[in-house]
Each structure stands twice: as C-alpha cells, then as structure tokens.
Enzyme design. Structure first.
Site, PDB file in Angstrom:
ATOM      1  N   HIS A 126       0.900  -0.782  -0.099  1.00  0.00           N
ATOM      2  CA  HIS A 126       0.140   0.135  -0.394  1.00  0.00           C
ATOM      3  C   HIS A 126       1.057   1.145  -0.206  1.00  0.00           C
ATOM      4  CE1 HIS A 126      -2.341   2.951   1.617  1.00  0.00           C
ATOM      5  NE2 HIS A 126      -3.977   2.327   0.630  1.00  0.00           N
ATOM      6  N   GLU A 128       0.707   4.261   1.442  1.00  0.00           N
ATOM      7  CA  GLU A 128       1.130   4.646   2.231  1.00  0.00           C
ATOM      8  C   GLU A 128       2.324   3.672   3.540  1.00  0.00           C
ATOM      9  OE1 GLU A 128      -2.305   5.015   5.615  1.00  0.00           O
ATOM     10  OE2 GLU A 128      -0.828   5.419   7.421  1.00  0.00           O
TER      11      GLU A 128
END
Ligand code: SF4
Length: 304
Positions: A126, A128
């Site tokens: 992901h 982030e």
C-alpha cells in the site's frame, strides 16, 4: 421510498486537503502531475483528470525534469524527495499531516533504537505503507496478517506501529498475539492511546513498545456507519476497489445489514436490489466524494 445519504460519509480531512490543493494548483499552473492516483476513487480521479491533473507513476517521475508534482495524502518515502531534488522537480506536498507525523515517529524510532525491529501493521504494497517503510531504509517488517508473524524475531526488541487506516480491533489482536509469542508474560503492559509512547520491558527482558497510530477519522466512523446501516432496508456502499478503509467500512455495514451492496459508480447499480423495499441508505469511504453519492441517489430516483 426513503433515500438518504449518510452525512458522516465522504472525504476525510486529509483527502479533502489533497483534492482542494490539486484544484487550486491547477488554477494557477499547468501541467500539474500527481504521483499515483490522488485518491482511491476512480470517479474522482477522472474528474480531476478532466481539470488537467496528470497521474504518473514512479518510473515516469524519474524521467521528469523541472516539473510540478503533487504528492497525495498517503505520503512518500524519502527516495521520492531525493529524485525530485535531483531532477529539479517542484513538489507540492499534500501528504496528510497525520501520515506525516507517523512517518516522523517511525523515523525517530528507527534512528534511536537501531537494535529494535520496526514492525508496521498494514497492507503490504500500500502506498502509505511504502512511505512508512521508507523511513527505515526499507528495513521495517510489514505484518498484514498472522501468516506474516514468522518475519518477527520474538527474542529481539520490537517497536510496533499501524498504518492509519487499519482497524483498532485488528491492531489490539496483533498486540496480544505478539505479547503471547514473547515467552514471558508482560509486567507493565497497558493499552496504549493514540500517539502516546509506551516503553515496556517484558519479564523475558524483551523490549516491546507499541503505538496505536490508527487515524480516528476512519476508526470513529465505524460506530456511526453501523448505526446508519441498520436504519435502511438496503445499503449502497460507495467506494473504489483500491480503498483500504472502504473495505473495512463496507464489511462493518455488511455485518449489521446483509443487504449491503458495494458500488463504485452509478452504472453498477442493480435495479433488482431496489425491488420490494421502503428505504435505501447511501454511504461510503473516506475516499468517496459526496458528489458521487449524490449521483447515485439521482440514478435511484430515475430507476424508481
Ligand atoms: S484517513 Fe486520516 S490519515 Fe488518512 S488521509 Fe484521512 S485524515 Fe489523513
């Protein structure tokens, strides 16, 4: 027929800030590039593309020179800033302040505890999480589920953080599992609160420190959205396929209302869902724009 849009659904503060930054920058100067989809919602990406925003990936960033590039709310690893510096790229940094603070905390833990394993509870790959791993020169261990626990050496110090959009329950379960895997029972472990620091020494002598860094913009929506989902015959949950918190919130709705359907656009609406019912609730993720929920409401009205 009662049709209602959940007033608590829609963009969180960080996504709102990123999209409005894109809009105001596009008014000032073009071309404007965005590194990765500005939000995990295809419809909103298309809207901003029509305004001139050009979405690029990291390979394309490396070949850009002297351009303007917006960084989305998820944040980026230090390597991205370094490429921008080398290529004379002006960064418009719309990293969410909550994510930025988490990046700083992880970097500090990594630099001040070189002996510890930095563990991140999050989704592997992901955006982030990639930004968070970057604070540790890529050395952080990412735990997505129990299968990943074998990556941790339970005889060495552990400092645990969470991706901002994970569930609090999942994080607490992971903390308990780690405690159990470390041989002796803890002496002074107490639940941590968001953004506070806990230094704990286990009887075994193993240092285990955990930080609940889950964003309450997501976590606090769970009780509200569950309550909303119980009030209607059918729930239409609006979210993009890539939205992490969309998956979490959709499952919460589904847990209290089995007639919850996931749609990413008005085109996916199935008229069969609307038969023999008296009420429909429309809600969505922190990456779901309000205008999209309005469009779906209009589509329902046109079908009925
Ligand atoms: S969910 Fe929280 S951390 Fe993530 S962008 Fe929104 S406000 Fe920021």
């Amino acid at each position: 027929m009662k049709i209602e849009i959940d007033k608590n659904s829609g963009f969180c503060f960080g996504v709102m800030r990123a999209t409005s930054t894109a809009e105001s920058e596009l008014e000032k100067e073009q071309p404007l590039y965005c590194l990765g989809d500005i939000v995990h919602n295809g419809q909103e990406v298309e809207r901003l593309t029509r305004l001139g925003l050009i979405t690029i990936d990291h390979t394309q960033l490396a070949s850009l020179q002297n351009a303007h590039v917006l960084l989305r709310a998820h944040g980026e690893p230090p390597h991205t800033y370094e490429i921008a510096r080398q290529n004379g790229i002006k960064i418009i940094d719309a990293t969410c302040p909550v994510v930025l603070k988490l990046q700083q905390k992880i970097k500090q833990a990594y630099t001040t505890h070189p002996d510890a394993q930095i563990v991140i509870y999050g989704k592997i790959g992901h955006a982030e999480v990639i930004g968070l791993e970057g604070q540790t020169e890529g050395k952080a261990i990412v735990i997505e589920n129990e299968n990943d626990l074998s990556k941790i050496d339970f005889s060495r110090p552990i400092i645990l953080f969470s991706q901002t959009t994970k569930s609090v329950e999942g994080f607490n379960n992971l903390v308990n599992t780690i405690k159990t895997r470390i041989s002796n029972k803890p002496t002074d472990l107490t639940p941590n609160t968001q953004s506070s620091t806990l230094n704990s020494q286990l009887n075994s002598g193993i240092h285990f420190e955990y930080h609940d860094t889950i964003c309450r913009n997501v976590a606090n929506r769970i009780p509200d959205i569950k309550k909303f989902a119980t009030q209607f015959d059918v729930i239409l949950f609006v979210a993009g396929a890539k939205s992490s918190n969309g998956k979490v919130l959709f499952n919460e709705c589904l847990s209290v209302n089995p007639r919850t359907y996931l749609v990413s656009s008005a085109d996916e609406l199935n008229p069969d869902w609307l038969k023999n019912i008296e009420s429909i609730g429309i809600c969505g993720a922190t990456s779901t724009p309000k205008w999209l929920m309005e469009t779906i409401k209009q589509k329902i009205n046109s079908i009925l």
